[in-house]
Design a protein around this motif. Structure first.
Motif, PDB file in Angstrom:
ATOM      1  N   ILE A 194      88.205  56.447  24.965  1.00  0.00           N
ATOM      2  CA  ILE A 194      86.858  56.596  25.516  1.00  0.00           C
ATOM      3  C   ILE A 194      86.068  55.304  25.348  1.00  0.00           C
ATOM      4  N   CYS A 195      85.308  54.979  26.382  1.00  0.00           N
ATOM      5  CA  CYS A 195      84.407  53.828  26.341  1.00  0.00           C
ATOM      6  C   CYS A 195      83.054  54.285  26.862  1.00  0.00           C
ATOM      7  N   SER A 196      82.017  54.140  26.062  1.00  0.00           N
ATOM      8  CA  SER A 196      80.679  54.582  26.430  1.00  0.00           C
ATOM      9  C   SER A 196      79.700  53.440  26.202  1.00  0.00           C
ATOM     10  N   ARG A 197      78.974  53.081  27.243  1.00  0.00           N
ATOM     11  CA  ARG A 197      78.035  51.963  27.109  1.00  0.00           C
ATOM     12  C   ARG A 197      76.791  52.202  27.956  1.00  0.00           C
ATOM     13  N   PRO A 198      75.641  51.666  27.529  1.00  0.00           N
ATOM     14  CA  PRO A 198      74.415  51.834  28.318  1.00  0.00           C
ATOM     15  C   PRO A 198      74.477  51.001  29.587  1.00  0.00           C
ATOM     16  N   ILE A 199      73.962  51.537  30.657  1.00  0.00           N
ATOM     17  CA  ILE A 199      73.895  50.803  31.918  1.00  0.00           C
ATOM     18  C   ILE A 199      72.817  49.733  31.794  1.00  0.00           C
ATOM     19  N   GLY A 200      73.235  48.494  31.949  1.00  0.00           N
ATOM     20  CA  GLY A 200      72.320  47.377  31.763  1.00  0.00           C
ATOM     21  C   GLY A 200      72.464  46.709  30.415  1.00  0.00           C
ATOM     22  N   GLY A 201      73.291  47.283  29.533  1.00  0.00           N
ATOM     23  CA  GLY A 201      73.601  46.615  28.273  1.00  0.00           C
ATOM     24  C   GLY A 201      72.699  46.946  27.097  1.00  0.00           C
ATOM     25  N   ARG A 202      71.609  47.661  27.323  1.00  0.00           N
ATOM     26  CA  ARG A 202      70.763  48.014  26.186  1.00  0.00           C
ATOM     27  C   ARG A 202      70.076  49.356  26.427  1.00  0.00           C
ATOM     28  N   LEU A 203      69.770  50.032  25.327  1.00  0.00           N
ATOM     29  CA  LEU A 203      69.155  51.355  25.403  1.00  0.00           C
ATOM     30  C   LEU A 203      67.725  51.262  25.920  1.00  0.00           C
ATOM     31  N   LEU A 205      66.582  50.754  28.885  1.00  0.00           N
ATOM     32  CA  LEU A 205      66.285  49.779  29.937  1.00  0.00           C
ATOM     33  C   LEU A 205      65.580  50.442  31.118  1.00  0.00           C
ATOM     34  N   GLU A 206      65.915  51.710  31.382  1.00  0.00           N
ATOM     35  CA  GLU A 206      65.302  52.406  32.514  1.00  0.00           C
ATOM     36  C   GLU A 206      63.799  52.597  32.318  1.00  0.00           C
ATOM     37  N   ILE A 207      63.346  52.517  31.078  1.00  0.00           N
ATOM     38  CA  ILE A 207      61.920  52.635  30.776  1.00  0.00           C
ATOM     39  C   ILE A 207      61.285  51.261  30.598  1.00  0.00           C
ATOM     40  N   HIS A 213      67.084  47.815  35.476  1.00  0.00           N
ATOM     41  CA  HIS A 213      67.962  48.982  35.350  1.00  0.00           C
ATOM     42  C   HIS A 213      68.488  49.413  36.716  1.00  0.00           C
ATOM     43  N   ALA A 214      67.636  49.395  37.732  1.00  0.00           N
ATOM     44  CA  ALA A 214      68.050  49.800  39.076  1.00  0.00           C
ATOM     45  C   ALA A 214      69.161  48.897  39.597  1.00  0.00           C
ATOM     46  N   LEU A 215      69.066  47.597  39.340  1.00  0.00           N
ATOM     47  CA  LEU A 215      70.103  46.673  39.780  1.00  0.00           C
ATOM     48  C   LEU A 215      71.419  46.939  39.056  1.00  0.00           C
ATOM     49  N   ASN A 216      71.336  47.192  37.765  1.00  0.00           N
ATOM     50  CA  ASN A 216      72.551  47.470  37.003  1.00  0.00           C
ATOM     51  C   ASN A 216      73.159  48.816  37.374  1.00  0.00           C
ATOM     52  N   LEU A 217      72.317  49.794  37.670  1.00  0.00           N
ATOM     53  CA  LEU A 217      72.823  51.092  38.117  1.00  0.00           C
ATOM     54  C   LEU A 217      73.521  50.954  39.460  1.00  0.00           C
ATOM     55  N   GLU A 218      72.991  50.103  40.310  1.00  0.00           N
ATOM     56  CA  GLU A 218      73.610  49.835  41.603  1.00  0.00           C
ATOM     57  C   GLU A 218      75.035  49.293  41.403  1.00  0.00           C
ATOM     58  N   THR A 219      75.174  48.388  40.443  1.00  0.00           N
ATOM     59  CA  THR A 219      76.488  47.825  40.150  1.00  0.00           C
ATOM     60  C   THR A 219      77.419  48.874  39.550  1.00  0.00           C
ATOM     61  N   ALA A 220      76.907  49.673  38.624  1.00  0.00           N
ATOM     62  CA  ALA A 220      77.722  50.718  38.000  1.00  0.00           C
ATOM     63  C   ALA A 220      78.187  51.741  39.018  1.00  0.00           C
TER      64      ALA A 220
END
Length: 272
Positions: A194-203, A205-207, A213-220
């Motif tokens: 299992i590999c679990s990581r925050p989208i954007g590299g840090r907790l 970020l969406e806030i 965060h939107a750009l990183n979510l787009e990539t994910a």
């Protein structure tokens, strides 16, 4: 990115009627129109988190069993995500943000490395998400999620999950997830499964930085959709394409609260 005309709305009219299991719905048989105007970011966009191919320990024995799941039979096979599946996964991600549950975590589970055969992946993924969702609910947190199955030559069968997990719950979930895998597979946890990581590299970020965060979510999301067929790639201008591999049973799914029915009900509420 991921903005809709309903953004910011928290209407109370959504009712979830399905009580069975973990509220997951199938993408089978849906024939929706592509989300208009949707474009994935190019590889050169700054500050985007890159999702590399994740490996598993070689030569792990596969546990044989009769695991299955709803609408998950040996006769149901696929090799790629269809246009309707990609359309709905994108729409589900957008709607998750609209209802205040933006995907902020990417989880990859290498089921073959854990000893689960292809036919058992759908049930295993469903059970894992069910346990995670229940853990969040016990702490009074809601969530939304989507998952996609892939089967690679090196990685074998595995699941990619995009999910909303509150920052304060990350450490708790981290301690529980290996125990869940032992329960699901009936075997000791294998390193690298299992590999679990925050989208954007840090907790958070969406806030703290919604735009980044939107750009990183787009990539994910683009990474999760990379196993789309040629028609879906053309329809949605996907820039990352790789073979999705043979999947037995369900290939993808979303949570009930961001399903096509939930999105349709939300639009009905806006008309009144």
């Amino acid at each position: 990115m991921f903005k809709t005309q309903n953004e910011g709305r928290r209407g109370p009219c959504l009712k979830l009627h399905r009580k069975r299991y973990f509220g997951e719905v199938s993408m089978r048989g849906l024939n929706r129109q592509p989300v208009s105007g949707y474009r994935f970011a190019g590889a050169g966009r700054a500050n985007l988190l890159k999702y590399l191919i994740l490996g598993v320990r070689p030569n792990l024995a596969i546990k044989r069993g009769a695991r299955g799941g709803a609408r998950n039979s040996a006769s149901r096979v696929s090799h790629a995500l269809s246009v309707s599946q990609v359309t709905n996964l994108i729409a589900a991600s957008e709607f998750a943000e609209t209802i205040g549950l933006p995907f902020n975590r990417m989880i990859t589970v290498h089921w073959q490395g854990a000893g689960i055969p292809l036919l058992g992946m759908a049930k295993a993924t469903g059970r894992f998400i069910d346990l995670l969702t229940r853990a969040l609910a016990r702490h009074a947190f809601k969530t939304a999620w989507l998952w996609v199955h892939e089967n690679g030559d090196r990685k074998g069968g595995h699941a990619h999950i995009l999910m909303y997990v509150p920052a304060q719950m990350v450490s708790i979930i981290g301690k529980l997830q290996k125990r869940w895998l032992r329960t699901i597979t009936d075997s000791p946890y294998q390193c690298g499964v299992i590999c679990s990581r925050p989208i954007g590299g840090r907790l958070g970020l969406e806030i703290g930085n919604p735009a980044l965060h939107a750009l990183n979510l787009e990539t994910a999301l683009g990474y999760v959709l990379k196993g789309a067929d040629a028609a879906a790639v053309k329809s949605h201008n996907l820039t990352r394409v790789e073979p999705g591999g043979l999947i037995i049973g369900k290939r993808c799914g979303v949570s009930q609260n961001i399903s096509p029915k939930a999105r349709k009900d939300d639009k009905k509420c806006l008309r009144f």
